[in-house]
Write an enzyme that holds these catalytic residues in place. Sequence first.
Site: not given
Length: 282
Positions: A30, A37, A151, A155, A188
């Site tokens: 995102m 990332h 993390k 998900q 983020s």
Amino acid sequence: MHIFDHKKELMFFLQKERNNNRTIGLVPTMGALHEGHISLVKKALLENDLVVVSIFVNPTQFDKKDDLEKYPRNLERDLKLLGLVSENIIAFIPSVDEIYGKDIKSKTYEFDGLDKVMEGEFRAGHFDGVGTIVELFLRTVLPNRAYFGEKDFQQLQIIRKMAASKKLPCKIIGCPIEREPHGLAMSSRNERLSKTTREEASFIYETLQSAKSKFGTESAKNITDWVKDGFEKNPLFELEYFQIADEDTLTPMLKKQNDTKYRAFIAVYADGVRLIDNLRLN
């Protein structure tokens, strides 16, 4: 680096690459990219000829409008960061209209209960939003492998379930959590923390490490009570949940089984920012 903002153009480009027997990796993000990332991108580059990095703030996985509006965005910096990593990166930067058209809503999935605990309990509809966008990216890119950070471990397990149930021919790869020097899991959202809170947030990881050390001799209830007490004494943080769960089914641990892998999951508010983390216990 190639940049695409339309699905059809990206699909046409990737099909030509597949015709030349080139393998493709996918790293969905995102944006507001950080070293966590980049570690996924670097692993993907090691295992594939090309890597697609999607940058899309997905509105259907936010249960609070305020959280969506405040989510950090810095596309220029993201592209510069990716350009420094490799020329074999393809950036996919679709608009909300490109993804959803005028009907911005998620599909409904059956995740066999993986979505009903922890994050699912506190974020209504979140995982349907995640499943919708990840399925769309997997069908658009048709990668050989897709990479996700641990993390967001719940998900990750849900995406594995979705990919298997939809029979998507892609290997879902989980990658270790990257941490800041003081232990805070890279996210983020960390950019929204004050400098002091960001440093003090090492308390979250230290708590998980202590829970792991207690896991060998104490019950899940005793550990959970100890965690709750610790956060009640720390005014900087508000504990939303702490859960010890089966790593595969994500069901809460009632009685320890020797042949089961367990993981501690935690969600905390700091400076109004929601932070999550987890740690394998055995």
